[in-house]
Structures are given as C-alpha cells and as structure tokens.
Design an enzyme around this catalytic site. Structure first.
Site, mmCIF file in Angstrom:
data_model
loop_
_atom_site.group_PDB
_atom_site.id
_atom_site.type_symbol
_atom_site.label_atom_id
_atom_site.label_comp_id
_atom_site.label_asym_id
_atom_site.label_seq_id
_atom_site.Cartn_x
_atom_site.Cartn_y
_atom_site.Cartn_z
ATOM 1 N N ASP A 291 2.705 -35.677 -20.709
ATOM 2 C CA ASP A 291 2.603 -35.009 -19.410
ATOM 3 C C ASP A 291 3.926 -34.328 -19.057
ATOM 4 O OD1 ASP A 291 2.036 -34.202 -16.830
ATOM 5 O OD2 ASP A 291 2.162 -36.216 -15.974
ATOM 6 N N ASP B 172 2.467 -27.652 -16.598
ATOM 7 C CA ASP B 172 2.085 -29.063 -16.545
ATOM 8 C C ASP B 172 0.963 -29.342 -17.539
ATOM 9 O OD1 ASP B 172 1.373 -31.631 -15.873
ATOM 10 O OD2 ASP B 172 0.974 -31.224 -13.758
#
Length: 264
Positions: free
Chosen positions: A24, A215
C-alpha cells in the site's frame, strides 16, 4: 488480487512463516494479525489468515505500545511488536511493526486475500513513528536507496507479471523511453504529484491547481464534492441519483460516482 489489490509474500518470525501482504503506497504502517485477533464489532475470529505471536515465533517480542490505523475503508488496532522480517531474501531482524488484536470486516473476512498490510509511503506518515520496511532496508545497507517501484499487472491481460521492487526500478518491466519523472509535492509523507489538467471525453474541464496521491491500496478515485460534480456535469448524460451512507451515488451511463460528506 483481481485488480483490487497488489499482494506479495514475505516471511515473519522464527521459524519463518509466509504471510501474504497488501502493498500500500498510500499509508506508512506495517501490520499483521495477532494470534488473538478478533473481528470488530461483534467479535469472532479474524478469518482464515496466517497470524503472528509467541506461539508461532520464538523471536516475537510484544510491547505495550498501542497501535491503531484508520483507513478510508476499515480500521485495525493492537500493539507494536518486534520480530524478524524476510523480504525477497533480505533480512530485517527485530523490526518494529504492528500486530492487530481487532480488525474490521474489511480485513478480518475470510474473503480478504491478504494477512496484513505494508504501508510504503514515506515514514513520516506513520501513525506510530515507525520506519517503513523499505526505509529500514536502506538504513541497514541492504538496498542502495529507499525506493519502492511497482509493475502493476491487469487481470484482463492474463500475464500475472506484477512486481514490487525495493531499492530501485526493474528495467525489464518498462520502456525507459517512456519514463516520466514528476516532483513529489506532499508535505505529509504521501507520494503526491501535480495534475496539469482533468479532461472528460477529451474535453478540458477547466480544473487546475489540483494534486493527486498515488495509492496502490485503493481502487477509488476520491475528490472534493465540487470537483466530482463538475466531472459528472461534463459527461452531459442523465444520471440516476441515490443515497448511500453519508453521501450520494451517481450512475451516469457506464460510470458510477460516489460523493461522501466528510467532517470538516
């Protein structure tokens, strides 16, 4: 994971166990579920996952320092611990990270394909002030630079050639002539770049001065309500509108938009 997330296998503990970890780039905390993990609210187990604790690892050392992270969808809490981390043959001994005692269903469900999450934004974004694994690898001289790069594979291409690289770029995964470098403008620790323009069906929307966070941990594009409404209007098609949670859903042709009212 079906274009929803990007997962890599690492090893934790003594003896080493394989853990499937969501990579992430939009957060900076690393955690896995503890052996006593409970789903919240309501209790119950944290699903059919691999867990870490004193029963599975002789090198596991738990602290009393609380650990908690709230994401755009889901949350976890627990404590910090230290244990050995193996990443592609590189070893971080007694690395500090979180073990969760509670996870919301977004992480605890049997249908979730990963056992934990590795935040790969800049370490200054960490809720608990803990260096990310890539920063720890660099500071220990195991990689030359604290760089994380992704080759993002699409399910539709049927290639299964996705890759996360620590320490640089894998030149076999891209055409060097197409490489574009943009400045990181974030002051908070995200990977954030300026957007020169936003177009809809090839038409300039007129929105300028925006930035966007890169992201890998979400499938959503999140924007201020006014900008979202401007994009919806630019589609020039009739939209079906319905309420959901704290916002509205817009179905505009083949496109679905959700606006969420956030507290100031």
């Amino acid at each position: 994971a079906n274009d929803v997330g990007y997962i890599a296998t690492i090893q934790l503990g003594t003896p080493p166990q394989d853990f499937k970890i969501l990579m992430d780039s939009g957060s900076a905390d690393f955690w896995v579920g503890s052996e006593n993990c409970q789903s919240a609210p309501g209790g119950g187990s944290c699903g059919n996952h691999t867990f870490l604790g004193p029963n599975s690892s002789s090198s596991f050392a738990q602290s009393n320092q609380p650990f908690n992270v709230t994401y755009g969808s889901g949350a976890v809490l627990g404590v910090l611990c230290q244990d050995n981390v193996g990443i592609a043959g590189l070893q971080l001994n007694a690395h500090t990270f979180g073990v969760t005692s509670e996870e919301t269903v977004q992480f605890s469900s049997d249908t979730v394909a990963f056992d934990g999450l590795m935040g790969l934004a800049q370490s200054i974004l960490s809720n608990d002030g803990v260096p990310t694994p890539v920063d720890a690898l660099a500071s220990n001289g195991l990689i030359s630079s604290a760089i994380t790069s992704f080759k993002i594979s699409r399910l539709a291409d049927q290639l299964n050639d996705g890759e996360v690289t620590f320490g640089g770029l894998d030149s076999s995964k891209f055409d060097a002539n197409t490489l574009v470098t943009i400045p990181n403008v974030s002051k908070l620790g995200f990977w954030e770049g300026a957007m020169d323009a936003i177009t809809v069906n090839g038409q300039d929307s007129g929105m300028t001065g925006r930035t966007a966070i890169l992201d890998t941990g979400t499938t959503l594009i999140i924007a201020p309500a006014a900008d979202t409404q401007a994009v919806i209007t630019a589609f020039a098609v009739s939209c079906l509108v319905g309420s959901v949670g704290f916002g509205l859903l817009y179905l505009c042709g083949d496109y679905l938009f959700e606006t969420i009212l956030l507290p100031a």
